[in-house]
Write a protein that holds these residues in place. Structure first.
Motif, PDB file in Angstrom:
ATOM      1  N   LEU A   5       0.829  -1.203   0.000  1.00 12.89           N
ATOM      2  CA  LEU A   5       0.000   0.000   0.000  1.00 12.89           C
ATOM      3  C   LEU A   5       0.867   1.259   0.000  1.00 12.89           C
ATOM      4  CD1 LEU A   5      -2.859  -0.971   2.487  1.00 12.89           C
ATOM      5  CD2 LEU A   5      -3.004  -0.774   0.001  1.00 12.89           C
ATOM      6  N   ARG A   6       1.985   1.231   0.727  1.00 10.37           N
ATOM      7  CA  ARG A   6       2.899   2.377   0.734  1.00 10.37           C
ATOM      8  C   ARG A   6       3.511   2.582  -0.638  1.00 10.37           C
ATOM      9  NH1 ARG A   6       4.448   0.454   5.872  1.00 10.37           N
ATOM     10  NH2 ARG A   6       6.225  -0.658   4.956  1.00 10.37           N
ATOM     11  N   ARG A   7       3.899   1.484  -1.300  1.00 13.89           N
ATOM     12  CA  ARG A   7       4.488   1.607  -2.630  1.00 13.89           C
ATOM     13  C   ARG A   7       3.484   2.174  -3.621  1.00 13.89           C
ATOM     14  NH1 ARG A   7       6.646  -3.496  -1.516  1.00 13.89           N
ATOM     15  NH2 ARG A   7       5.284  -4.514  -3.024  1.00 13.89           N
ATOM     16  N   THR A   8       2.231   1.754  -3.491  1.00 13.61           N
ATOM     17  CA  THR A   8       1.189   2.266  -4.375  1.00 13.61           C
ATOM     18  C   THR A   8       0.966   3.753  -4.143  1.00 13.61           C
ATOM     19  OG1 THR A   8       0.077   0.114  -4.386  1.00 13.61           O
ATOM     20  CG2 THR A   8      -1.210   2.008  -5.086  1.00 13.61           C
ATOM     21  N   ALA A   9       0.905   4.143  -2.871  1.00 12.51           N
ATOM     22  CA  ALA A   9       0.697   5.556  -2.543  1.00 12.51           C
ATOM     23  C   ALA A   9       1.848   6.409  -3.043  1.00 12.51           C
ATOM     24  CB  ALA A   9       0.542   5.724  -1.032  1.00 12.51           C
ATOM     25  N   ARG A  10       3.064   5.867  -2.951  1.00 12.30           N
ATOM     26  CA  ARG A  10       4.251   6.581  -3.424  1.00 12.30           C
ATOM     27  C   ARG A  10       4.179   6.813  -4.919  1.00 12.30           C
ATOM     28  NH1 ARG A  10       9.540   3.319  -2.363  1.00 12.30           N
ATOM     29  NH2 ARG A  10       8.715   2.159  -4.133  1.00 12.30           N
ATOM     30  N   SER A  11       3.716   5.798  -5.654  1.00  9.89           N
ATOM     31  CA  SER A  11       3.626   5.928  -7.110  1.00  9.89           C
ATOM     32  C   SER A  11       2.567   6.926  -7.522  1.00  9.89           C
ATOM     33  CB  SER A  11       3.301   4.562  -7.737  1.00  9.89           C
ATOM     34  OG  SER A  11       4.358   3.669  -7.535  1.00  9.89           O
ATOM     35  N   GLU A  12       1.463   6.985  -6.724  1.00 12.50           N
ATOM     36  CA  GLU A  12       0.348   7.846  -7.087  1.00 12.50           C
ATOM     37  C   GLU A  12       0.521   9.283  -6.615  1.00 12.50           C
ATOM     38  OE1 GLU A  12      -2.982   5.859  -5.433  1.00 12.50           O
ATOM     39  OE2 GLU A  12      -3.111   4.363  -7.055  1.00 12.50           O
ATOM     40  N   SER A  13       1.548   9.536  -5.784  1.00  9.17           N
ATOM     41  CA  SER A  13       1.720  10.882  -5.225  1.00  9.17           C
ATOM     42  C   SER A  13       2.258  11.868  -6.262  1.00  9.17           C
ATOM     43  CB  SER A  13       2.670  10.831  -4.027  1.00  9.17           C
ATOM     44  OG  SER A  13       3.961  10.408  -4.429  1.00  9.17           O
ATOM     45  N   ALA A  14       2.828  11.372  -7.334  1.00  9.78           N
ATOM     46  CA  ALA A  14       3.345  12.228  -8.406  1.00  9.78           C
ATOM     47  C   ALA A  14       3.033  11.570  -9.736  1.00  9.78           C
ATOM     48  CB  ALA A  14       4.845  12.421  -8.252  1.00  9.78           C
ATOM     49  N   SER A  15       2.936  12.371 -10.767  1.00  9.78           N
ATOM     50  CA  SER A  15       2.595  11.823 -12.080  1.00  9.78           C
ATOM     51  C   SER A  15       3.839  11.415 -12.864  1.00  9.78           C
ATOM     52  CB  SER A  15       1.798  12.841 -12.888  1.00  9.78           C
ATOM     53  OG  SER A  15       2.560  14.032 -13.080  1.00  9.78           O
ATOM     54  N   SER A  16       4.995  11.975 -12.509  1.00 11.16           N
ATOM     55  CA  SER A  16       6.217  11.639 -13.244  1.00 11.16           C
ATOM     56  C   SER A  16       7.450  11.980 -12.413  1.00 11.16           C
ATOM     57  CB  SER A  16       6.273  12.396 -14.577  1.00 11.16           C
ATOM     58  OG  SER A  16       6.378  13.795 -14.345  1.00 11.16           O
ATOM     59  N   ILE A  17       8.581  11.406 -12.816  1.00 13.53           N
ATOM     60  CA  ILE A  17       9.882  11.699 -12.207  1.00 13.53           C
ATOM     61  C   ILE A  17      10.824  12.076 -13.345  1.00 13.53           C
ATOM     62  CG2 ILE A  17      11.773  10.846 -10.778  1.00 13.53           C
ATOM     63  CD1 ILE A  17       9.908   8.610  -9.820  1.00 13.53           C
ATOM     64  N   THR A  18      11.582  13.140 -13.162  1.00 16.49           N
ATOM     65  CA  THR A  18      12.544  13.552 -14.189  1.00 16.49           C
ATOM     66  C   THR A  18      13.933  13.664 -13.574  1.00 16.49           C
ATOM     67  OG1 THR A  18      10.866  14.774 -15.433  1.00 16.49           O
ATOM     68  CG2 THR A  18      13.159  15.327 -15.874  1.00 16.49           C
ATOM     69  N   HIS A  19      14.910  13.100 -14.261  1.00 18.47           N
ATOM     70  CA  HIS A  19      16.300  13.158 -13.796  1.00 18.47           C
ATOM     71  C   HIS A  19      17.218  13.107 -15.003  1.00 18.47           C
ATOM     72  CE1 HIS A  19      19.892  12.511 -11.439  1.00 18.47           C
ATOM     73  NE2 HIS A  19      20.111  11.341 -12.007  1.00 18.47           N
ATOM     74  N   ARG A  20      18.131  14.078 -15.095  1.00 16.54           N
ATOM     75  CA  ARG A  20      19.100  14.158 -16.190  1.00 16.54           C
ATOM     76  C   ARG A  20      18.414  14.104 -17.562  1.00 16.54           C
ATOM     77  NH1 ARG A  20      23.091   9.467 -15.050  1.00 16.54           N
ATOM     78  NH2 ARG A  20      23.746  10.010 -17.175  1.00 16.54           N
ATOM     79  N   GLY A  21      17.303  14.777 -17.680  1.00 13.55           N
ATOM     80  CA  GLY A  21      16.617  14.865 -18.968  1.00 13.55           C
ATOM     81  C   GLY A  21      15.712  13.707 -19.300  1.00 13.55           C
ATOM     82  N   VAL A  22      15.723  12.660 -18.466  1.00 10.07           N
ATOM     83  CA  VAL A  22      14.881  11.485 -18.681  1.00 10.07           C
ATOM     84  C   VAL A  22      13.644  11.600 -17.782  1.00 10.07           C
ATOM     85  CG1 VAL A  22      14.714   8.967 -18.509  1.00 10.07           C
ATOM     86  CG2 VAL A  22      16.856  10.046 -19.260  1.00 10.07           C
ATOM     87  N   THR A  23      12.460  11.401 -18.367  1.00 12.53           N
ATOM     88  CA  THR A  23      11.212  11.480 -17.610  1.00 12.53           C
ATOM     89  C   THR A  23      10.534  10.124 -17.580  1.00 12.53           C
ATOM     90  OG1 THR A  23      10.848  13.810 -18.149  1.00 12.53           O
ATOM     91  CG2 THR A  23       8.926  12.545 -17.467  1.00 12.53           C
ATOM     92  N   LEU A  24      10.158   9.688 -16.387  1.00 14.79           N
ATOM     93  CA  LEU A  24       9.411   8.437 -16.214  1.00 14.79           C
ATOM     94  C   LEU A  24       7.969   8.787 -15.895  1.00 14.79           C
ATOM     95  CD1 LEU A  24       9.412   5.324 -15.990  1.00 14.79           C
ATOM     96  CD2 LEU A  24       9.940   5.604 -13.545  1.00 14.79           C
TER      97      LEU A  24
END
Length: 221
Positions: A116-135
């Protein structure tokens, strides 16, 4: 209040699980119509599913496979089987964890809280960006410039963990725990295969030299 859906054919165990979850503040729903379990789960929209592997008329693997075509709800397989093949099959079908009977109630509750924590972590943001790469966390896609590549479930989990902890070395054991919640029965080569697949997907997006290997330590981005 989180909702847990239990698919278990042993009536006494099903009732025990329902009481345990209720005492811990969860809402619990169950079904005995195993052929319709996927539809029942989708209709209930739970936060987590506890799924027995061996059910009358249908296997937990079949239910998990059907569920994964329609939902990303966390699935914890609960079974009396200690077969390594069954565990690997469950994880390959998209299960998030695998707990064998007889289980320790405190351990099972900890596993539920973990997914449940992992799910909440994923849903807390729509994307992650680092060094020009966006997930893209909603679509499981990696974007770089004008290119977008869809990732498999395991590729997504690996890249998400590395990007969430960018510039920090993540050990192979940590990655294996993230993918399978255990490294006890997983061939070390299985992780290597997944890492290599992720590198190829990144290359398709035009990303090179992004996933860095630290010999004897792990990986980082």
């Amino acid at each position: 209040m989180s909702k847990v859906f239990v698919v278990e054919d042993d009536a006494s165990l099903r009732e025990e699980l329902a009481r345990l979850l209720d005492l811990q503040g969860f809402t619990c729903e169950t079904t005995v119509e195993y052929d319709a379990a996927v539809d029942d789960i989708i209709a209930a929209a739970p936060d987590c599913v506890i799924l027995d592997l061996k059910l009358p008329g249908v296997s937990g693997h079949a239910i998990c496979r059907g569920l994964r075509t329609r939902s990303d709800v966390p699935v914890i397989m609960l079974t009396s089987s200690d077969s390594e093949f069954d565990e690997l099959m469950s994880m390959n079908l998209g299960a998030d964890d695998y707990v064998t009977k007889p289980y320790n109630p405190a351990i099972l509750l900890a596993r539920i809280q973990s997914v449940l924590r992992r799910t909440a972590r994923s849903e807390s943001a729509s994307s992650i960006t680092h060094r020009g790469v966006t997930l893209d966390l909603a679509k499981s896609e990696v974007k770089f410039g004008e290119r977008t590549v869809e990732l498999t479930r395991n590729e997504f989990k690996i890249l998400r963990l590395l990007m969430e902890n960018c510039d920090t070395i993540i050990s192979r054991q940590e990655l294996m725990n993230e993918l399978w919640q255990s490294d006890a029965f997983i061939d070390d080569n299985t992780l290597t295969v997944n890492i290599n697949r992720l590198r190829k997907s990144l290359e398709k997006a035009g990303v090179t030299d992004y996933l860095i290997t630290r010999r004897g330590q792990g990986y980082l981005v």
